[in-house]
Design a protein around this motif. Structure first.
Motif, PDB file in Angstrom:
ATOM      1  N   LEU A 236       0.752  -1.523  -0.439  1.00 31.11           N
ATOM      2  CA  LEU A 236      -0.372  -0.009  -0.222  1.00 31.11           C
ATOM      3  C   LEU A 236       0.848   1.608  -0.494  1.00 31.11           C
ATOM      4  N   ILE A 237       1.753   0.849   0.653  1.00 28.71           N
ATOM      5  CA  ILE A 237       3.027   2.149   0.918  1.00 28.71           C
ATOM      6  C   ILE A 237       3.774   2.708  -0.876  1.00 28.71           C
ATOM      7  N   PHE A 238       4.209   1.080  -1.380  1.00 31.01           N
ATOM      8  CA  PHE A 238       4.876   1.522  -1.866  1.00 31.01           C
ATOM      9  C   PHE A 238       3.956   2.492  -3.456  1.00 31.01           C
TER      10      PHE A 238
ATOM     11  N   VAL B 122      -6.682   1.121  -6.979  1.00 33.16           N
ATOM     12  CA  VAL B 122      -6.118  -0.027  -6.598  1.00 33.16           C
ATOM     13  C   VAL B 122      -5.532  -0.093  -4.785  1.00 33.16           C
ATOM     14  N   CYS B 123      -5.318   1.288  -4.453  1.00 30.54           N
ATOM     15  CA  CYS B 123      -4.541   1.302  -2.693  1.00 30.54           C
ATOM     16  C   CYS B 123      -5.276   1.128  -1.891  1.00 30.54           C
ATOM     17  N   PRO B 124      -7.773   2.132  -2.522  1.00 27.08           N
ATOM     18  CA  PRO B 124      -8.662   1.375  -1.563  1.00 27.08           C
ATOM     19  C   PRO B 124      -8.770  -0.566  -2.476  1.00 27.08           C
ATOM     20  N   ALA B 125      -8.298  -1.334  -2.530  1.00 24.20           N
ATOM     21  CA  ALA B 125      -7.845  -2.751  -3.196  1.00 24.20           C
ATOM     22  C   ALA B 125      -7.475  -3.385  -1.796  1.00 24.20           C
ATOM     23  N   ILE B 126      -6.022  -2.339  -1.714  1.00 21.22           N
ATOM     24  CA  ILE B 126      -4.975  -3.322  -1.323  1.00 21.22           C
ATOM     25  C   ILE B 126      -5.283  -2.910   0.345  1.00 21.22           C
ATOM     26  N   LEU B 127      -5.700  -2.112   0.787  1.00 22.65           N
ATOM     27  CA  LEU B 127      -6.988  -1.656   2.086  1.00 22.65           C
ATOM     28  C   LEU B 127      -7.853  -2.389   2.813  1.00 22.65           C
ATOM     29  N   MET B 128      -8.493  -2.858   1.451  1.00 26.16           N
ATOM     30  CA  MET B 128      -9.715  -4.394   1.394  1.00 26.16           C
ATOM     31  C   MET B 128      -8.498  -5.206   2.225  1.00 26.16           C
ATOM     32  N   VAL B 129      -7.892  -5.630   1.590  1.00 23.68           N
ATOM     33  CA  VAL B 129      -7.133  -6.956   1.736  1.00 23.68           C
ATOM     34  C   VAL B 129      -6.227  -6.848   3.224  1.00 23.68           C
ATOM     35  N   LEU B 130      -5.857  -5.666   3.415  1.00 22.98           N
ATOM     36  CA  LEU B 130      -5.793  -5.595   4.973  1.00 22.98           C
ATOM     37  C   LEU B 130      -6.406  -5.930   6.130  1.00 22.98           C
ATOM     38  N   LEU B 131      -7.794  -5.346   6.101  1.00 22.19           N
ATOM     39  CA  LEU B 131      -8.547  -5.468   6.624  1.00 22.19           C
ATOM     40  C   LEU B 131      -9.373  -6.711   6.424  1.00 22.19           C
ATOM     41  N   VAL B 132      -9.266  -7.320   5.847  1.00 24.20           N
ATOM     42  CA  VAL B 132     -10.146  -8.423   5.356  1.00 24.20           C
ATOM     43  C   VAL B 132      -9.429  -9.579   6.489  1.00 24.20           C
ATOM     44  N   SER B 133      -8.071  -9.338   6.631  1.00 23.00           N
ATOM     45  CA  SER B 133      -6.876 -10.016   7.431  1.00 23.00           C
ATOM     46  C   SER B 133      -7.217 -10.097   8.638  1.00 23.00           C
ATOM     47  N   TYR B 134      -8.212  -8.986   9.690  1.00 30.18           N
ATOM     48  CA  TYR B 134      -8.089  -8.902  10.663  1.00 30.18           C
ATOM     49  C   TYR B 134      -9.444  -9.884  10.915  1.00 30.18           C
ATOM     50  N   THR B 135     -10.539  -9.541   9.824  1.00 34.50           N
ATOM     51  CA  THR B 135     -11.616 -10.319   9.705  1.00 34.50           C
ATOM     52  C   THR B 135     -12.112 -11.773  10.338  1.00 34.50           C
TER      53      THR B 135
ATOM     54  N   LEU C 223      -6.262 -11.945  -1.407  1.00 31.82           N
ATOM     55  CA  LEU C 223      -4.710 -11.424  -1.184  1.00 31.82           C
ATOM     56  C   LEU C 223      -4.774 -11.793  -2.690  1.00 31.82           C
ATOM     57  N   GLY C 224      -4.702 -12.429  -3.651  1.00 29.78           N
ATOM     58  CA  GLY C 224      -4.915 -13.481  -5.361  1.00 29.78           C
ATOM     59  C   GLY C 224      -5.845 -12.244  -5.514  1.00 29.78           C
ATOM     60  N   LEU C 225      -6.434 -11.536  -5.523  1.00 30.91           N
ATOM     61  CA  LEU C 225      -7.477 -10.723  -6.107  1.00 30.91           C
ATOM     62  C   LEU C 225      -6.840  -8.861  -5.927  1.00 30.91           C
ATOM     63  N   GLY C 226      -6.680  -9.144  -4.726  1.00 32.90           N
ATOM     64  CA  GLY C 226      -5.988  -7.820  -4.490  1.00 32.90           C
ATOM     65  C   GLY C 226      -4.527  -7.392  -5.374  1.00 32.90           C
ATOM     66  N   THR C 227      -3.769  -8.751  -5.746  1.00 36.07           N
ATOM     67  CA  THR C 227      -1.878  -8.502  -6.289  1.00 36.07           C
ATOM     68  C   THR C 227      -2.545  -8.412  -7.631  1.00 36.07           C
ATOM     69  N   LEU C 228      -4.029  -8.618  -8.084  1.00 38.57           N
ATOM     70  CA  LEU C 228      -4.501  -9.071  -9.225  1.00 38.57           C
ATOM     71  C   LEU C 228      -4.715  -6.979  -9.798  1.00 38.57           C
TER      72      LEU C 228
END
Length: 359
Positions: free
Chosen positions: A53-55, A82-95, A106-111
């Motif tokens: 997300l940062i890079f 793209v950044c909201p998609a990456i952030l969504m991956v990060l949020l899903v990891s806490y659910t 994670l695969g979808l976010g990378t895509l």
């Protein structure tokens, strides 16, 4: 097949050569591996997602420098898509759904990251698009190494991004065919190398997991065997203690019996030696004298040691008027003889006999 060969075949890892999923005899451990992989990689996935997300957002600075007249559309792609998609991956990891859906998300976010790069390559000028095309290589490197995306999902992303890039480039960019062929060759090699790296990493991870389970299984079997052996040793020890106690009781009873027998023999010997009446013990079969007391020896003209071993018939008179005084028929037991004298002649006469046991 002997037992050792069968054991080796049972401990060999069974897995699908394409997807790396455990199959066959080890198919039941696939859910356990996914659970293990999720918990072992969750922290790194969060770190990798945050770094991505940062890079990805930081490269917006490069947009303003390289594409000063078009950077707003690039920023929309980066920061609004793209950044909201990456952030969504990060949020899903806490659910609570992360264990089941984090890998595909994670695969979808990378895509999405890769598609954003492809879009920016097409929007860039011919002199600048090579700067963005390198981002696609970075995405491939990222998804097979730092992101901890599993091989099957990473391969799906790469097999989607590279054809998409080639098709879009050939359709919209109007670049020469030889350029498309060169790009296809280089990206394909990079994709294959990334897939090989991802394959090797996940294969080694699965192998370590499988071997650790086998080790734990052997430890559990060894612990069960040790408990069984300890139980058998304890039971055997108790049996030996009981046997030893019985032996000690038997030895005590035997010693008491031997002492009682020795006391009885001593009393008999004392009575035999001190008796006023003449007494002799003869061997039941040969009729030879085994022992004669002092009173019995005085009835004869011999010493005690001279009588021992001689046949009693040589120096004794057996009355003929009664059968009671006859020496019994040959027997394996010694015979106790009671002696008396006949008038003035002083010749010993056999007064009575009885079988006796004298040790």
């Amino acid at each position: 097949m002997d037992a050792n060969t069968e054991h080796r075949s049972d401990t060999r890892m069974h897995f699908n050569r394409v997807t790396l999923a455990f199959t066959g005899a080890h198919g039941h451990i696939e859910p356990d591996f996914k659970h293990h992989y999720f918990h072992c990689t969750l922290k790194q996935i969060r770190i990798a997602t945050l770094a991505a997300l940062i890079f990805y957002a930081a490269f917006g600075i490069l947009d303003a420098i390289i594409m000063p007249d078009r950077y707003p559309i690039f920023w929309i792609i980066r920061w609004a898509v793209v950044c909201p998609a990456i952030l969504m991956v990060l949020l899903v990891s806490y659910t609570r759904f992360a264990g089941r859906f984090l890998q595909p998300v994670l695969g979808l976010g990378t895509l999405v990251c890769g598609l954003g790069i492809i879009a920016m390559v097409q929007l860039a000028t011919p002199h600048s698009n090579h700067s963005y095309a390198g981002g696609l290589v970075q995405v491939i490197f990222y998804l097979f190494t730092f992101s901890r995306l599993r091989f099957i999902w990473g391969s799906a992303v790469v097999c989607s991004l590279i054809p998409t890039y080639l098709i879009v480039t050939a359709t919209l960019s109007g670049v020469p065919q030889n350029f498309i062929v060169g790009k296809a060759f280089h990206l394909s090699i990079i994709g294959v190398m990334g897939m090989m790296a991802g394959y090797a990493i996940e294969y080694q991870t699965r192998k370590n997991f499988f071997l650790s389970r086998e080790l734990e299984s052997k430890k559990r079997r060894l612990a069960i065997a040790n408990d069984f052996l300890e139980e058998r040793v304890a039971r055997r020890t108790a049996e030996l203690k009981e046997t030893n106690a019985m032996l000690r009781r038997d030895i005590t009873h035997r010693k008491k019996a031997e002492k009682a027998l020795a006391d009885s023999q001593m009393r008999f010997k004392n009575v035999f030696e001190t008796a006023a009446a003449g007494m002799a013990i003869i061997e039941g079969q040969t009729r030879t004298v085994v022992e004669i007391n002092r009173a019995g020896a005085r009835m004869t003209l011999y010493e005690r040691n001279q009588l021992t071993g001689r046949c009693i018939d040589e120096w004794i008179t057996v009355p003929e008027e009664t059968e009671f005084h006859q020496i019994p028929v040959p027997t394996r037991h010694p015979i106790e003889c009671l002696l008396t004298t006949c008038g003035v002649a002083g010749i010993p006469i056999l007064a009575s006999t009885q079988n006796t046991i004298l040790n």
